[in-house]
Design a protein around this motif. Structure first.
Motif, short mmCIF file in Angstrom:
data_model
loop_
_atom_site.label_atom_id
_atom_site.label_comp_id
_atom_site.label_asym_id
_atom_site.label_seq_id
_atom_site.Cartn_x
_atom_site.Cartn_y
_atom_site.Cartn_z
N LYS A 619 0.92 -1.09 0.01
CA LYS A 619 0.03 -0.08 0.03
C LYS A 619 0.88 1.26 0.07
N ALA A 620 0.53 2.23 -0.79
CA ALA A 620 1.24 3.52 -0.81
C ALA A 620 1.33 4.06 0.43
N ILE A 621 2.80 4.57 0.78
CA ILE A 621 2.86 5.58 2.09
C ILE A 621 2.87 6.85 1.60
N ILE A 622 1.88 7.73 2.15
CA ILE A 622 1.94 9.25 1.86
C ILE A 622 2.60 9.91 2.95
N HIS A 623 3.73 10.64 2.47
CA HIS A 623 4.50 11.49 3.33
C HIS A 623 3.74 12.45 3.99
N ARG A 624 2.98 13.35 3.81
CA ARG A 624 2.13 14.32 4.37
C ARG A 624 2.84 15.66 4.81
N ASP A 625 4.21 15.54 4.66
CA ASP A 625 5.04 16.87 4.98
C ASP A 625 6.35 17.12 3.98
N VAL A 626 6.09 16.81 2.78
CA VAL A 626 7.00 17.24 1.87
C VAL A 626 7.33 18.89 1.92
N LYS A 627 8.78 19.23 2.02
CA LYS A 627 8.88 20.58 2.02
C LYS A 627 10.55 20.52 2.02
N SER A 628 11.15 21.64 1.72
CA SER A 628 12.53 21.64 1.48
C SER A 628 13.21 21.58 2.78
N ALA A 629 12.75 21.76 3.83
CA ALA A 629 13.41 21.44 5.14
C ALA A 629 13.54 19.96 5.30
N ASN A 630 12.69 19.15 4.63
CA ASN A 630 12.67 17.72 4.96
C ASN A 630 13.22 16.85 3.73
N ILE A 631 14.09 17.74 3.00
CA ILE A 631 14.90 17.04 1.96
C ILE A 631 16.44 17.26 2.34
N LEU A 632 17.00 16.22 2.68
CA LEU A 632 18.55 16.50 3.17
C LEU A 632 19.36 15.95 2.24
N LEU A 633 20.56 16.61 2.52
CA LEU A 633 22.03 16.56 1.49
C LEU A 633 23.17 15.73 2.14
N ASP A 634 23.76 14.72 1.55
CA ASP A 634 24.81 14.10 2.21
C ASP A 634 25.91 14.80 1.41
N GLU A 635 27.20 14.22 1.79
CA GLU A 635 28.42 14.91 1.60
C GLU A 635 28.51 15.07 -0.05
N ASN A 636 27.98 14.44 -0.68
CA ASN A 636 27.93 14.43 -2.29
C ASN A 636 26.48 14.96 -2.97
N LEU A 638 23.56 14.23 -2.40
CA LEU A 638 22.73 13.23 -2.80
C LEU A 638 21.30 13.31 -2.07
N ALA A 639 20.29 13.60 -2.56
CA ALA A 639 19.31 14.21 -1.84
C ALA A 639 18.34 12.90 -1.28
N LYS A 640 17.88 12.78 0.00
CA LYS A 640 17.12 12.09 0.73
C LYS A 640 15.90 12.63 1.50
N VAL A 641 14.94 12.11 1.41
CA VAL A 641 13.65 12.37 2.09
C VAL A 641 13.59 12.19 3.57
N ALA A 642 13.41 12.97 4.29
CA ALA A 642 13.50 12.58 5.92
C ALA A 642 11.91 13.17 6.55
#
Length: 840
Positions: A619-636, A638-642
């Motif tokens: 079943k789909a999982i709906i994040h419900r709080d997608v925003k730029s503050a919840n997109i994190l960036l590693d040392e390269n 690379l974007a990851k949703v948090a």
């Protein structure tokens, strides 16, 4: 003393002057019933009929009329209506013929008393119409005081059926009922949403419950002095700072204009009084007057502001701002401009407000405008109405729908049948449970040295590191094909890793609490999120995050390493993301500028993570709080949703949505989800569309410091997009580097994401496809003929399966999950065949 006497005299003059105004509206349907009474009674000059009449019908298995001789209600308004009641032992219905379909008042009076051994204080019941639930499992909260409920319902049929259904083995009762027509023009389809800004269509079809009706600066107005028999209460008890507010009373006549508010909208005694700013006792006059109203935070509210400029001596001198829950719903409001340059002329504004901050309050504020030179430092408000709107279940009292309420006569007969069925079912469940316990004990003896139970909380098995954690080093424990990567950390380990929660190690603060940088004994960097006990978020979010991230592994989702729930702590431990949030790289910091290519790659990575959430599980999982503050960036980078604390499992296969209370962040909220409280994956798509604009324009999604038309990024940017001039508002630091074709396709993608209705928005897979295309257009400029071919191909409903097998990802751990996750493979090879002429 003289001033007070004059004000009282003016109030009396205003109220008594309404005698000639009453009767201006003659309701086609006007049913007033004194339930349980055998004779008529007059209240506020209105005749309430005895309980039985040929004008309506009542279907009830027992005719129980109750009465009391107690004087306990004599001090309350309409006390004569509370002396009698009709009692129902099973579901019973009044049926009222409707001469003129449309909006009607439904007013219910309740006062519980004891009658012949029957205690009405214990009554618990539901009240419904054909389409709406008005009350569900309702019990009068205060047995010593009457309760009055007022509803406004649009009736489209030729009759209204009002059903009272006892809950369980309880009873139902009612002391009096009103069913009265409302003028068609009272509620029109012109309401606006406070946030996100935009039209809110459909209000005239919705059911409402009156929560507050307030006369600012004036006295109590009883039904006797209102043309629609409404009660308006004074505002004093709702003011946060009474010394900042001053009451104003005017004896000048109120000018009702054609096409504007009428005496039915609000009486002269509302528009003839007001609250204005009191600047006499303060040095700084730049303040707001604020009222606060407790409400049920799970509903949306129709808020009507009543204005009438009775304070200005001249036109165009009073400019002020109006706020609902800190959001500006009107800036630089000048009443003369909206009332055809006529002072003392009524004006109303209708807004729909949701409670998304968890406060459980509607806050209304007025304050002076600071943008108009020479304007008076003042603001006014004459009246306010706050109405609860029905939710997606058609209810004003919980999630129970009308179909869930027991039909008349069925409750008693179904009891024995249901008891037998549930008894047999319980026996089967017990037998199965015993079998499972013995089976597990047998398996545990056989495999006790190497088997771990499933990750769970509250009654399940917690994977405490215990002896597996040596000198603070995290050890991954495997069993067969299972790799368990999330464990319970001892609190002392968390303390050590964060230098005892050193404030200088704080790297972020969110709704859940502070986030610290930490280091484990093996020099592994981690991010430690420590829950704040006073936070609006709590155990549910904590549990959701653990349960979701313990079974989700994807290179574009932030990984959960472990958690700690010792000593009443709620702590989550994540992989450390060296470059922080996407938001911090767009504005508000001194980070180096991200190039357009970098921004697109980050958006593509986040889209892959969201696409996996939507499609990688049963079943789909709906994040419900997608925003730029919840997109994190590693040392390269690379974007990851948090941050999955607000995430919600999607609808079943045979459903289109999940009905749930609105949660999310201002500026990013899907307006359709906000209006209807119906959540789908397309709500994430809308929020992601706002993020795309944030990436393009490098500015906050809501900025109250900007001119009104620019405050909301999505609204402002879409105006430019529809004009084909999106290049006018992009981040000036990278504007010259963006190829026109790349920008054009990016703008089209955003516009589709921000469609008003979810069915018109693309899936995350489609968004991902389009963003890859945008990147290719940026990297490889194509000839016009090539672009035409690509555009034609892009119209084909092609789907790229980013995640091939989510079960493998869950069963074989991160290594195999990454191998099966095709989102790490760039789609550039696909697009190179489309865009490059030599590749086709």
């Amino acid at each position: 003393m003289g001033t007070m006497s004059l004000r009282l005299l003016l109030w009396i003059t205003l109220i008594t002057s309404l005698g000639c105004a009453r009767g201006a509206f003659s309701p086609p349907d006007n049913y007033l019933i004194d339930c349980g009474s055998s004779s008529n009674v007059t209240v506020d000059s209105r005749a309430f009929a005895a309980d039985r009449s040929s004008s309506w019908s009542l279907t009830t298995p027992q005719d129980i009329l109750a009465s009391t001789s107690s004087n306990s209600v004599s001090s309350f308004p309409n006390s004569a209506l509370y002396q009698t009641a009709r009692v129902f032992t099973s579901a019973s219905s009044y049926s009222f013929p409707i001469r003129s379909p449309g909006r009607h008042w439904i007013r219910l009076y309740f006062f519980p008393f004891s009658y012949q051994g029957t205690d009405l204080t214990t009554a618990k019941f539901s009240v419904t119409t054909q389409n709406f639930v008005l009350l569900d499992n309702f019990q009068v909260p205060n047995s010593s005081a009457p309760m009055f409920k007022e509803y406004s319902v649009n009736i489209t049929s030729s009759n209204l059926i009002l059903t009272f259904a006892p809950s369980g083995d309880s009873i139902a009762f009612v002391n009096a009922i009103e069913v009265v027509s409302i003028p068609d023009a009272l509620i029109t389809d012109g309401a606006q949403m406070a946030n996100p800004a935009g039209a809110f269509p459909g209000v005239p079809t919705m059911a409402m419950e009156t929560v507050y009706r307030v006369n600012m600066g004036g006295p109590l107005i009883t039904p006797l002095n209102d043309t629609l028999s409404r009660r308006w209460v004074p505002d004093q008890s709702f003011l946060l700072e009474r010394n900042l507010a001053k009451s104003v009373v005017s004896s000048a006549p109120i000018t009702y204009q054609d096409g504007g508010p009428t005496p039915e909208t609000a009486p002269q005694s509302v528009y003839g009084t007001a609250v204005e700013m009191s600047t006499a006792s303060v040095s700084n006059v730049n303040f707001n007057v604020t009222w606060e109203f407790p409400v049920d935070a799970s509903y949306m509210y129709f808020v009507r502001f009543h204005f009438c400029d009775i304070v200005s001596k001249n036109l165009n001198q009073l400019y002020f701002n109006v706020y609902a829950n800190s959001w500006a719903v009107a800036r630089d409001l000048e009443l003369a401009k909206v009332t055809a340059q006529v002072l003392a002329s009524p004006y109303i504004m209708d807004f729909v407000v949701g409670i998304t901050d968890g406060s459980g309050k509607v806050r209304i504020s007025i304050g002076p405008s600071t943008d108009v030179p020479g304007a008076d430092t003042n603001a006014i408000l004459n009246g306010l109405e706050i109405m609860k709107l029905n939710n997606s279940a058609g209810s004003l009292a919980g999630q129970t729908s009308v179909s869930d309420v027991v039909s008349p006569g069925s409750k008693k007969s179904m009891g024995p049948i249901l008891g037998a069925v549930f008894g047999a079912l319980a026996a089967v469940i017990v037998a199965v449970a015993i079998f499972v316990v013995f089976r597990r004990q047998k398996l545990a003896k056989k495999h006790h040295s190497k088997t771990w139970g499933p990750f769970s909380m509250n009654g399940g098995i917690s994977h405490s590191l215990g002896s597996k954690f040596s000198n603070g080093t995290l050890t991954t424990i495997t069993s067969g094909q299972h790799t368990i990567l999330s464990f319970r950390f001892p609190f002392v380990v968390i303390q050590d890793a964060t230098n005892n929660f050193d404030e200088s190690w704080v790297i972020g603060v969110g709704g859940f609490g502070k986030v610290y940088k930490g280091m484990l004994k093996d020099d592994t960097n981690v991010a430690v999120k420590r829950g704040n006990p006073r936070s609006q978020q709590g155990l549910n979010e904590f549990r959701t995050e653990i349960e979701l991230l313990s079974r989700l592994r994807h290179r574009h989702l932030v990984s959960l390493i472990g958690y700690c729930d010792e000593q009443n702590e709620m702590i989550l431990v994540y992989e450390y993301m060296e470059n922080g949030t996407l938001k911090s790289h767009l504005y508000g910091s001194d980070h180096p500028i991200l190039s357009w290519k970098q921004r697109l790659e980050i958006c593509i990575g986040a889209a892959r993570g969201l696409h996996y959430l939507h499609t990688g599980q049963t079943k789909a999982i709906i994040h419900r709080d997608v925003k730029s503050a919840n997109i994190l960036l590693d040392e390269n980078f690379l974007a990851k949703v948090a941050d999955f604390g607000l995430s919600k499992t999607g609808p079943e296969l045979d459903q289109t949505h999940v009905s749930t209370a609105v949660k999310g962040s201002f500026g990013y909220l899907d307006p359709e989800y906000f209006r209807r409280q119906q959540l789908t994956e397309k709500s994430d798509v809308y929020s992601f569309g706002v993020v795309l604009l944030e990436v393009l324009c490098a500015r906050p999604v809501i900025d109250p410091t900007l001119p009104r038309e620019m405050v909301n990024l999505a609204e402002w940017a879409m105006k430019w997009q529809r004009k084909g001039q999106l290049e006018q508002i992009i981040d000036s630091r990278i504007a010259a580097t963006i190829r026109p074709d790349s920008l054009r396709k990016f703008g089209e993608t955003v516009e589709k994401c921000l469609a008003d209705y979810g069915v018109d928005r693309p899936s995350m897979g489609d968004v991902l496809w389009n963003l890859e295309y945008v990147l290719q257009l940026q990297e490889v400029p194509a000839r016009d003929t090539d672009l035409d071919s690509v555009n034609r191909i892009a119209e084909i409903p092609l789907r790229v399966q980013i995640v091939s097998n989510s079960e493998n990802a869950a069963e074989e751990g991160v290594e195999n999950a990454s191998r099966n996750d095709l989102s790490g493979v760039s789609m550039s090879r696909v697009f190179s065949q489309l865009v490059k002429a030599e590749g086709r």
